[in-house]
Design a protein around this motif. Structure first.
Motif, mmCIF file in Angstrom:
data_model
loop_
_atom_site.group_PDB
_atom_site.id
_atom_site.type_symbol
_atom_site.label_atom_id
_atom_site.label_comp_id
_atom_site.label_asym_id
_atom_site.label_seq_id
_atom_site.Cartn_x
_atom_site.Cartn_y
_atom_site.Cartn_z
ATOM 1 N N UNK A 170 0.717 -1.190 0.136
ATOM 2 C CA UNK A 170 -0.004 0.015 -0.055
ATOM 3 C C UNK A 170 0.757 1.268 0.033
ATOM 4 N N UNK A 171 2.026 1.186 0.733
ATOM 5 C CA UNK A 171 2.843 2.353 0.644
ATOM 6 C C UNK A 171 3.524 2.466 -0.623
ATOM 7 N N UNK A 172 3.814 1.714 -1.277
ATOM 8 C CA UNK A 172 4.593 1.715 -2.586
ATOM 9 C C UNK A 172 3.455 2.287 -3.732
ATOM 10 N N UNK A 173 2.254 2.064 -3.531
ATOM 11 C CA UNK A 173 1.135 2.701 -4.298
ATOM 12 C C UNK A 173 0.986 4.059 -3.916
ATOM 13 N N UNK A 174 0.873 4.458 -2.639
ATOM 14 C CA UNK A 174 0.446 5.746 -2.277
ATOM 15 C C UNK A 174 1.591 6.736 -2.405
ATOM 16 N N UNK A 175 2.585 6.197 -2.324
ATOM 17 C CA UNK A 175 3.833 7.258 -2.474
ATOM 18 C C UNK A 175 3.770 8.052 -3.717
ATOM 19 N N UNK A 176 3.154 7.440 -4.792
ATOM 20 C CA UNK A 176 2.890 8.391 -6.020
ATOM 21 C C UNK A 176 1.694 9.197 -6.001
ATOM 22 N N UNK A 177 0.723 9.078 -4.935
ATOM 23 C CA UNK A 177 -0.552 9.860 -4.869
ATOM 24 C C UNK A 177 -1.411 9.747 -6.033
ATOM 25 N N UNK A 178 -1.603 8.542 -6.350
ATOM 26 C CA UNK A 178 -2.546 8.239 -7.656
ATOM 27 C C UNK A 178 -4.080 8.890 -7.325
ATOM 28 N N UNK A 179 -4.374 9.189 -8.468
ATOM 29 C CA UNK A 179 -5.987 9.650 -8.297
ATOM 30 C C UNK A 179 -7.127 8.784 -8.289
ATOM 31 N N UNK A 180 -6.576 7.224 -8.658
ATOM 32 C CA UNK A 180 -7.261 6.272 -8.490
ATOM 33 C C UNK A 180 -6.525 5.060 -8.135
ATOM 34 N N UNK A 181 -7.236 4.293 -7.126
ATOM 35 C CA UNK A 181 -6.659 3.061 -6.396
ATOM 36 C C UNK A 181 -7.347 1.943 -6.702
ATOM 37 N N UNK A 182 -6.839 0.820 -7.457
ATOM 38 C CA UNK A 182 -7.652 -0.498 -7.646
ATOM 39 C C UNK A 182 -7.050 -1.527 -6.513
ATOM 40 N N UNK A 183 -8.053 -1.882 -5.649
ATOM 41 C CA UNK A 183 -7.627 -2.781 -4.813
ATOM 42 C C UNK A 183 -8.602 -4.165 -4.960
ATOM 43 N N UNK A 184 -7.579 -5.311 -5.450
ATOM 44 C CA UNK A 184 -8.034 -6.353 -5.762
ATOM 45 C C UNK A 184 -7.802 -7.422 -4.684
ATOM 46 N N UNK A 185 -9.016 -7.693 -3.769
ATOM 47 C CA UNK A 185 -8.977 -8.431 -2.679
ATOM 48 C C UNK A 185 -7.926 -8.207 -1.710
ATOM 49 N N UNK A 186 -7.655 -7.172 -1.523
ATOM 50 C CA UNK A 186 -6.615 -6.707 -0.740
ATOM 51 C C UNK A 186 -6.084 -7.185 0.719
ATOM 52 N N UNK A 187 -7.148 -7.913 1.309
ATOM 53 C CA UNK A 187 -7.057 -8.624 2.678
ATOM 54 C C UNK A 187 -7.703 -9.889 2.818
ATOM 55 N N UNK A 188 -7.889 -10.569 1.758
ATOM 56 C CA UNK A 188 -8.348 -11.955 1.695
ATOM 57 C C UNK A 188 -7.585 -12.866 2.723
ATOM 58 N N UNK A 189 -6.484 -13.104 2.628
ATOM 59 C CA UNK A 189 -5.577 -13.838 3.400
ATOM 60 C C UNK A 189 -5.159 -13.233 4.652
ATOM 61 N N UNK A 190 -5.605 -12.419 4.929
ATOM 62 C CA UNK A 190 -5.390 -11.646 6.389
ATOM 63 C C UNK A 190 -6.355 -12.168 7.580
#
Length: 558
Positions: A170-190
Motif C-alpha cells: 500500500x505504501x508503494x502505491x500511495x507514494x505516487x499519490x494516484x488519483x485512483x486506487x484499484x484494490x483487488x481482494x486486498x485483505x483476503x489472506x489476512x
C-alpha cells in the motif's frame, strides 16, 4: 445495466465487453459504471463473475488472451484506448495504482523494500533527488505503521508478516499519490484484526490524498463498511448497483439477495449429550521448533505452543480462532500427529497416544483432516474414486466390492455422486474439490475430524453450501470436530464451543454464545470488534452492525 454518469467523473466505463481472443467467448458483457473523485466503489461477485478482469482492463492489464471487443474507458476525460504504450506506462502507478491480493507475488523477493519503494518514484518523479526519494519513502513507511522504517529499507519481503507486506504494498502505491486506487481482494489472506487495520489504513490514506478507490472483494461485510457504492457482478455482467446502504437494505436482483442470504448466520445452540470421557484431551501441550546450528553456535528455537490444555467431547464442534501466528494450525497438526509435541500429552477416548503401537494405529484411523487448499492435498494423478477409496485401504474385513460401494455412497453424501469417481481433481471446481476432501475425511466414519480453514478459499454461496454439507454430515455420523478458522462469521454458524488463541496460548474458551456475546478477554473483544456483522433486515436485505458498537472511526494518517 448502465449507471448514471456522475458530473466530473474521474473514471467512466461504458458498455465494456471483453472476450477470449482464440474463441470469441465473451467474459465481460456491457459493463458500465463510473467512479467520482474521492469516491470508494466496491465490486462484488463470485469467482468467474468478471470483476477482476473488468478492473484490470482499466489499466490494460488483462491477460494477453483476453481482448476488448467493445466499449470505452475514460479516465480524467481521456479515452484510454487511444493511448500509446509510453502514455499507459506513465498512467500506471502515476495516476492509477493497484494493490493486489497477495503482496508476495507483486513484491520482488530479490530486491530490498527500499529499492522497490524508490523504484516508482525514480520512474515517475525523475526530477527528485535520491535523498528526497529516501525521505519520502521513510515518511510513507512511518505512516503505514512500519515500526522501524530505516531497518525496513534494507530488509526483504519474506522478513515481514502478511499484514506488514500488505502495508508495504500500500505504501508503494500511495507514494505516487494516484488519483485512483484499484484494490483487488486486498485483505483476503489476512486475519480479522490485521484485515481491519489494513483497510482502515487504506481508507485513511486515500482520504488524505483525495484518492478514489475501486475495491474488488467477495467480503460483503467489509465492502458494506468501507464503500459509498456497490456494484454486483454475475457471469460477466452487472446485475445491480447503487448506494451501499440502500442496496444492502433493499436488494432488487435475485442474485444479490442470494449472495446476502448466503452470509453465515448464528444457528440455535445444539444440546451436546453429557459424556464423562472426552474424545480428545490435550494437557500441557508444548511445541518448539528447533533453532538452526551455525558455525560457532546454535540459534535458540522458537516455542509455538506454551502448555495448552483443552478437551473436545463426543459430537462436539470446537472452533479454534485467533490471529495469524497464534498457533492455531500448529495445535491442529500436533493433535493430528503431524507435528511431534515437545512436552505434554494427547489422549484419545481416555487413552494416551504415543508414536506407535495399537493405540496409535487406532487413533490415526479415527482422526482425519480436511486441509485449507484441497488442490494441494489431492494427488492430481489419481481419480476422485481412487483418492476417496485410498482411506479405506487399511480397513480390516472390508472387501473390494464393499469399498467401492462405500466410495459411491460417500460421494453421493457430499453431493457429487458416482459419475465423479472417474474424474481427476483438475476437472472439478474449487467447491467440488473441497467436497472431495470432506468425502475422503469421512469415508472411514472417523470419530474425530480436524478442519483447517476448510472454506476460506471459497465463494460466498459455495461456502454456504459446503458449511451446510459439513453440518449435515456431522449430525448424521456424529463425529467430533476441531474447526480452525479466522472467519468469525463461519465460526458463529458452526461452533458449539470457541477456543481463542493468542501468541501460542489459550486466552479464553467457552460456549459459542458466551464468547461471542460476553467476551471476557480484551483480545477476544478486539478480535470480535474487528469485523462488522450483517444482520437480516427483512425483504432479503441486511443492515451493517459492529459488534459491541465500539468501532473506531476511520483515522486519516498524518
Amino acid at each position: 445495466m448502465t449507471d448514471t454518469i456522475l458530473p466530473g467523473a474521474l473514471l467512466d466505463v461504458e458498455n465494456l465487453s471483453l472476450a477470449v481472443t482464440a474463441t470469441g467467448t465473451k467474459v465481460v458483457r456491457g459493463v458500465s459504471f463510473t467512479v467520482a473523485p474521492g469516491e470508494i466503489v466496491g465490486i462484488v461477485g463470485e469467482s468467474g463473475s468478471g470483476k477482476t478482469l473488468a478492473a484490470r482492463s482499466i489499466m490494460a492489464l488483462q491477460p494477453p488472451a483476453i481482448r476488448r471487443t467493445a466499449g470505452t474507458i475514460r479516465f480524467e476525460g481521456r479515452d484510454l484506448a487511444g493511448l500509446s504504450a509510453k502514455a499507459l506506462r506513465d498512467l500506471r502507478g502515476g495516476r492509477i495504482g493497484m494493490v493486489f491480493q497477495e503482496p508476495m507475488t507483486s513484491l520482488n523477493p530479490s530486491m530490498t523494500i527500499g529499492r522497490q519503494l524508490e523504484e516508482g518514484l525514480a520512474v515517475h518523479q525523475r526530477q527528485q533527488s535520491a535523498e528526497g526519494r529516501r525521505a519520502q519513502v521513510l515518511d510513507m513507511l512511518r505512516r503505514v505503521g512500519i515500526a522501524d522504517p530505516d531497518g525496513a529499507l534494507g530488509a526483504y519481503p519474506h522478513q515481514f508478516s502478511g499484514g506488514m507486506r500488505q502495508r508495504i504494498m500500500l505504501a508503494s502505491v500511495m507514494l505516487l499519490q494516484p488519483a485512483l486506487l484499484i484494490a483487488d481482494e486486498p485483505t483476503t489472506a489476512l486475519d480479522a484484526v490485521v484485515q481491519r487495520d489494513v483497510l482502515e489504513l487504506m481508507v485513511g490514506l486515500t482520504r488524505a490524498h483525495g484518492t478514489a478507490v475501486l475495491m474488488i472483494s467477495h467480503d460483503l461485510s467489509m465492502v458494506a463498511r468501507y464503500t459509498d457504492r456497490i456494484i454486483v457482478m454475475r457471469k460477466g455482467e452487472i446485475v445491480e448497483q447503487g448506494r451501499s446502504d440502500e442496496l444492502l437494505r433493499a436488494p432488487r436482483h435475485p442474485y444479490t439477495r442470494a449472495l446476502l442470504s448466503a452470509m453465515p448466520r448464528r444457528q440455535p445452540a445444539r444440546p451436546i449429550p453429557p459424556v464423562a470421557t472426552p474424545i480428545i484431551e490435550v494437557r500441557d501441550l508444548v511445541v518448539e521448533y528447533g533453532g538452526r546450528r551455525g558455525l560457532f553456535r546454535k540459534e535458540a528455537g522458537k516455542r509455538a505452543l506454551h502448555g495448552l490444555s483443552l478437551s473436545i467431547m463426543p459430537r462436539e464442534v470446537v472452533a479454534l480462532v485467533g490471529g495469524s501466528g497464534s498457533g492455531k494450525t500448529t495445535l491442529g497438526r500436533a493433535i493430528a500427529g503431524l507435528l511431534p509435541p515437545s512436552a505434554g500429552t494427547i489422549r484419545y477416548a481416555g487413552r494416551p497416544i504415543g508414536a506407535g503401537g495399537a493405540e496409535w494405529a487406532d487413533y490415526r484411523r479415527n482422526c482425519q483432516m480436511v486441509f485449507q487448499d484441497p488442490y494441494s492435498s489431492l494427488d492430481p494423478r489419481m481419480t476422485i474414486g481412487a483418492l476417496v477409496g485410498e482411506a479405506l485401504r487399511t480397513v480390516p474385513d472390508m472387501g473390494r466390492g464393499e469399498k467401492a460401494e462405500r466410495v459411491v455412497e460417500v460421494l453421493s453424501e457430499v453431493g457429487l455422486g458416482k459419475p465423479f469417481a472417474d474424474r481427476y481433481p483438475h476437472e472439478l471446481s474449487g467447491g467440488q474439490r473441497q467436497r472431495v476432501a470432506i468425502a475422503r475425511a469421512v469415508v472411514r466414519r472417523p470419530a474425530f475430524v480436524i478442519a483447517d480453514e476448510p472454506v476460506s478459499a471459497l465463494d460466498v454461496t459455495v461456502r454456504a453450501q459446503v458449511l451446510e454439507l459439513f453440518a449435515d454430515l456431522q449430525a448424521r455420523h456424529g463425529f467430533s470436530c476441531l474447526f480452525i478458522s479466522h472467519d468469525l462469521g463461519v465460526v458463529e454458524q458452526v461452533a458449539d464451543r470457541v477456543v481463542v488463541m493468542q501468541d501460542g496460548r489459550i486466552v479464553e474458551q467457552g460456549d459459542r454464545d458466551t464468547v461471542f456475546d460476553h467476551p471476557a478477554h480484551p483480545y477476544t473483544r478486539r478480535l470480535l470488534s474487528a469485523i462488522p456483522a450483517l444482520e437480516p433486515a427483512g425483504e432479503g436485505g441486511v443492515r451493517l452492525k459492529w459488534r459491541f458498537d465500539d468501532a473506531v472511526p476511520v483515522a486519516v494518517p498524518s
